[in-house]
Design a protein around this motif. Sequence first.
Motif, PDB file in Angstrom:
ATOM      1  N   TYR A  10       1.166  -1.351  -0.221  1.00  0.00           N
ATOM      2  CA  TYR A  10       0.087   0.143   0.083  1.00  0.00           C
ATOM      3  C   TYR A  10       0.939   1.249  -0.018  1.00  0.00           C
ATOM      4  O   TYR A  10       2.104   1.168   0.147  1.00  0.00           O
ATOM      5  N   LYS A  11       0.284   2.344  -0.706  1.00  0.00           N
ATOM      6  CA  LYS A  11       0.747   3.454  -0.920  1.00  0.00           C
ATOM      7  C   LYS A  11       0.020   4.252  -0.239  1.00  0.00           C
ATOM      8  O   LYS A  11      -0.199   4.766   1.140  1.00  0.00           O
ATOM      9  N   TRP A  12      -1.411   4.345  -0.070  1.00  0.00           N
ATOM     10  CA  TRP A  12      -2.748   4.583   0.736  1.00  0.00           C
ATOM     11  C   TRP A  12      -3.544   3.345   1.067  1.00  0.00           C
ATOM     12  O   TRP A  12      -4.354   3.026   0.084  1.00  0.00           O
ATOM     13  N   THR A  13      -3.918   3.189   2.179  1.00  0.00           N
ATOM     14  CA  THR A  13      -4.630   1.808   2.345  1.00  0.00           C
ATOM     15  C   THR A  13      -6.316   1.523   1.689  1.00  0.00           C
ATOM     16  O   THR A  13      -7.255   1.547   1.459  1.00  0.00           O
ATOM     17  N   TRP A  14      -6.435   1.888   0.506  1.00  0.00           N
ATOM     18  CA  TRP A  14      -7.431   1.296  -0.281  1.00  0.00           C
ATOM     19  C   TRP A  14      -7.545  -0.146  -0.465  1.00  0.00           C
ATOM     20  O   TRP A  14      -6.847  -0.834  -1.014  1.00  0.00           O
ATOM     21  N   CYS A  15      -8.356  -0.936   0.133  1.00  0.00           N
ATOM     22  CA  CYS A  15      -8.207  -2.922  -0.301  1.00  0.00           C
ATOM     23  C   CYS A  15      -9.027  -2.806  -1.600  1.00  0.00           C
ATOM     24  O   CYS A  15      -8.340  -4.321  -2.727  1.00  0.00           O
ATOM     25  N   GLY A  16      -9.408  -1.472  -2.271  1.00  0.00           N
ATOM     26  CA  GLY A  16     -10.143  -1.940  -3.932  1.00  0.00           C
ATOM     27  C   GLY A  16      -8.565  -1.082  -4.899  1.00  0.00           C
ATOM     28  O   GLY A  16      -9.041  -0.932  -5.105  1.00  0.00           O
ATOM     29  N   ARG A  17      -7.504  -2.140  -4.170  1.00  0.00           N
ATOM     30  CA  ARG A  17      -6.491  -1.103  -5.018  1.00  0.00           C
ATOM     31  C   ARG A  17      -6.216  -2.365  -5.982  1.00  0.00           C
ATOM     32  O   ARG A  17      -5.671  -1.445  -6.985  1.00  0.00           O
ATOM     33  N   TYR A  18      -6.524  -2.982  -6.098  1.00  0.00           N
ATOM     34  CA  TYR A  18      -6.738  -3.917  -7.878  1.00  0.00           C
ATOM     35  C   TYR A  18      -8.473  -3.621  -8.209  1.00  0.00           C
ATOM     36  O   TYR A  18      -8.212  -3.597  -9.748  1.00  0.00           O
ATOM     37  N   SER A  19      -9.081  -4.045  -7.622  1.00  0.00           N
ATOM     38  CA  SER A  19     -10.760  -4.307  -8.155  1.00  0.00           C
ATOM     39  C   SER A  19     -10.951  -3.274  -8.785  1.00  0.00           C
ATOM     40  O   SER A  19     -11.502  -3.108  -9.444  1.00  0.00           O
ATOM     41  N   VAL A  20     -10.823  -1.813  -8.149  1.00  0.00           N
ATOM     42  CA  VAL A  20     -11.513  -0.435  -8.507  1.00  0.00           C
ATOM     43  C   VAL A  20     -10.173  -0.132  -9.715  1.00  0.00           C
ATOM     44  O   VAL A  20     -11.649   0.185 -11.510  1.00  0.00           O
ATOM     45  N   PRO A  21      -9.199   0.169 -10.087  1.00  0.00           N
ATOM     46  CA  PRO A  21      -8.928   0.281 -11.596  1.00  0.00           C
ATOM     47  C   PRO A  21      -8.882  -0.651 -12.290  1.00  0.00           C
ATOM     48  O   PRO A  21      -8.794  -0.739 -13.778  1.00  0.00           O
ATOM     49  N   LEU A  22      -9.268  -2.422 -12.426  1.00  0.00           N
ATOM     50  CA  LEU A  22      -9.237  -3.689 -13.377  1.00  0.00           C
ATOM     51  C   LEU A  22     -10.626  -3.832 -14.138  1.00  0.00           C
ATOM     52  O   LEU A  22     -10.451  -3.031 -15.225  1.00  0.00           O
ATOM     53  N   GLY A  23     -11.507  -3.361 -12.970  1.00  0.00           N
ATOM     54  CA  GLY A  23     -12.757  -3.076 -13.324  1.00  0.00           C
ATOM     55  C   GLY A  23     -13.054  -2.110 -14.622  1.00  0.00           C
ATOM     56  O   GLY A  23     -13.318  -1.744 -15.370  1.00  0.00           O
TER      57      GLY A  23
END
Length: 367
Positions: A295-308
């Motif tokens: 993490y740089k900033w702790t969003w748990c969707g740091r993969y689901s959001v950009p890929l989506g």
Amino acid sequence: MSVMKKPLLLLLFIPVMFATLQSCKNMTHKTKIRSHLVDTVGFAQYGWQVDSIFNRIKEYQSDQLKNSTRYLSKKPAKAVLSPHDDYSYVGYLYPATLEQIKAKTVIIFGVAHKAGKLHLENQIIFDSYDDWKGPYGNVKVSDLRQKIINNLPKGLYQVNDSMQAMEHSVEAMIPWLQYFNRKVRIISILVPYMSFDRMKTIAKPLAEAIKKATVSENMTWGKDFAFVLSSDAVHYGDVGWGGQNFAFFGTACTSYTHAKEHEQEVMHTISGYISEGIIHKFCELTVEDKDYKKYKWTWCGRYSVPLGLLTINTLNEMLYGESLRGQVIGYSTSIERNPIPVKDLGMGVTAPADDHHWVGYAAIKYF
């Protein structure tokens, strides 16, 4: 005479035998159901719980609910970004966000929180369930899932029920989706660790696979199918995060304000007109440059959001020749207001909410 009777009897017997075999085959097939919830405390299990929570949201947070949807575009939602934390904490943002989905089939991009335990990365994760448990009865998995899988290159995905069975970010959506549409069907796609370049490698063929599957069924985006991106925003604080300190601005009196200001910057990179560049900016704000697993900033969707977003924006450009637009529905945190009371409903919260441990919730509509 006896020579002629044998073929005749055999011809009469074959259809009966075939029908019997088919009947036995059908009788032995059992529907494969994801019949449990990972989180039976923070999320609703039964229809009456969902009914009660929605009534309480309208009682305790009616102004927030009305204001969050007052200025939203009237265009059908092609996708939404929704939190997946405890219903008591997220409150009005659940119905405000998921009521925007009008489609019968919903493809959910979920987080793979425990992907590290199964050593999963660089592939999207499907399940093989026929149904998922819902509060108003089982929710069917759409037949589109297999059509999408059939059109994907093999190295880009895997089917892994073990990962799907331990993940809570998709199951949080189902009670609300089913509340607004009892006939809703779903497809779950979990997104584990991967770099931005890997996301781009997956997004285009995934968009093409979804396009082929939906066009073959004459489905209209927004009316017949839509997407949900499941993600809580920042996980903030210096207590209760497995020994890690996520209090990036400290925990003094002004830290909460500074943290929320930064949250607005992160959230607004993925609203407005969507492009590969602004999606990349989101990754730069949330993921370490030299190690995409950190993490740089702790969003748990740091993969689901950009890929989506890469997938659905590519799909929109394929189908309509233009980019998606995102409109913020709202932002809240687990300490922004009093939680919705749920203890008497047999529910509760799964983590504390105070200056040393809180979670942010972003909600966006895409059209």
